[in-house]
Design an enzyme around this catalytic site. Structure first.
Site, mmCIF file in Angstrom:
data_model
loop_
_atom_site.group_PDB
_atom_site.id
_atom_site.type_symbol
_atom_site.label_atom_id
_atom_site.label_comp_id
_atom_site.label_asym_id
_atom_site.label_seq_id
_atom_site.Cartn_x
_atom_site.Cartn_y
_atom_site.Cartn_z
ATOM 1 N N THR A 105 -92.805 -17.993 -8.444
ATOM 2 C CA THR A 105 -93.282 -17.279 -9.954
ATOM 3 C C THR A 105 -91.872 -16.676 -10.308
ATOM 4 O O THR A 105 -91.148 -16.349 -9.533
ATOM 5 C CB THR A 105 -94.300 -16.546 -9.916
ATOM 6 N N TYR A 125 -100.058 -2.016 -6.443
ATOM 7 C CA TYR A 125 -100.247 -3.436 -6.406
ATOM 8 C C TYR A 125 -101.535 -3.924 -5.722
ATOM 9 O O TYR A 125 -102.435 -4.331 -6.029
ATOM 10 C CB TYR A 125 -99.020 -4.099 -6.000
ATOM 11 N N LEU A 149 -98.027 -18.905 -12.628
ATOM 12 C CA LEU A 149 -99.469 -19.538 -12.332
ATOM 13 C C LEU A 149 -100.341 -19.910 -13.541
ATOM 14 O O LEU A 149 -101.263 -20.678 -13.655
ATOM 15 C CB LEU A 149 -100.289 -18.452 -11.506
#
Length: 268
Positions: free
Chosen positions: A208, A173, A17
């Site tokens: 990604t 996370y 990104l």
């Protein structure tokens, strides 16, 4: 805010990104300071974007505040010498996952060093880069003059859909990305008097390096949770939103989900 003639700092800028954002901003006439751990890919991207006059690479560990400080100072000095292209914003896109249950089936708790690493990169690394870039952004002349629309810069942070519907194994996370989402509005309020806007993008499954490392089983399960479009997001779609957020002065203090209406299931 006008993008052309400004310098933007992007951490995690050599891949995923961050790389897509660097390419999109450079295409709009911005100079790019690429911060990343990977020297080879970072230097290659800087060369692709036009070399020393348009892009610089700085090798940075976002968990090391001295490393961040050195890069930000160097980028700010370069921005002042690069044809007067002042710092216009920062995009802290560096992030890691490291999934782990808070306690496994044998009643063993998650390792604290692993939790610290995720929080250190995703949360502390984001805050540290932003706070160190802000004085340089605030020193710029306001785009559009001193009127109500005059602004000095934009902060675009990266959260995740896990901030809202994290899955099993995503405690660290989700905590890190949830904190990024939560600090968006108070940070925008802190910086409003300086003419600096703050926004956060919360993407879901995007193509990604992190998602490429997933097993086929995990990837298939995540794809099944998507609504429309029935595919992962493309980095250039993320970058297109960054461009819009920078250019639309009325957007401020918001967390914007970029997820095609998907909601992550509790487990894979």
């Amino acid at each position: 805010m006008k993008i052309e003639g400004r310098t933007f700092i992007i951490s995690g800028g050599a891949s995923g990104l961050g790389r897509a954002t660097a390419l999109a901003l450079a295409a709009r006439g911005a100079n790019i300071a690429i911060l990343d751990m990977n020297e080879d890919t970072g230097a290659a991207l800087a060369a692709e974007l036009g070399g020393p006059s348009r892009a610089r690479f700085y090798q940075v560990d976002v968990t090391d505040t001295a490393s961040v400080a050195a890069a930000v100072t160097a980028a700010a000095e370069w921005s002042r010498s690069a044809g007067g292209a002042p710092l216009g914003g920062v995009v802290p896109a560096a992030g890691i996952g490291l999934p782990a249950l808070i306690m496994d089936g044998k009643h063993r708790p998650a390792r604290l060093d692993a939790l610290d690493l995720v929080l250190g990169v995703n949360l502390r690394g984001t805050l540290d880069l932003v706070r160190q870039a802000l004085p340089h952004i605030a020193a710029a002349s306001p785009d559009g003059g001193e009127g109500p629309d005059g602004e000095r810069g934009v902060v675009v942070m990266v959260a995740s859909s896990a901030a809202f519907d994290g899955q099993m194994g995503q405690v660290a996370y989700a905590a890190s990305k949830g904190a990024v989402a939560a600090m968006t509005l108070p940070m925008a309020r802190d910086l409003s008097r300086h003419g600096i806007r703050v926004l956060t993008i919360a993407p879901s499954l995007f193509e990604t390096n992190m998602t490429k490392a997933m097993s086929d089983k995990v990837r298939k399960s995540l794809l099944n949770s998507l609504e429309f479009p029935k595919r992962p997001g493309k980095p250039e779609e993320f970058a297109a939103l960054v461009i819009h957020l920078i250019e639309n002065t009325m957007l401020n203090g918001e967390v914007i989900r970029l997820d095609g209406a998907s909601r992550m299931p509790a487990r894979l």
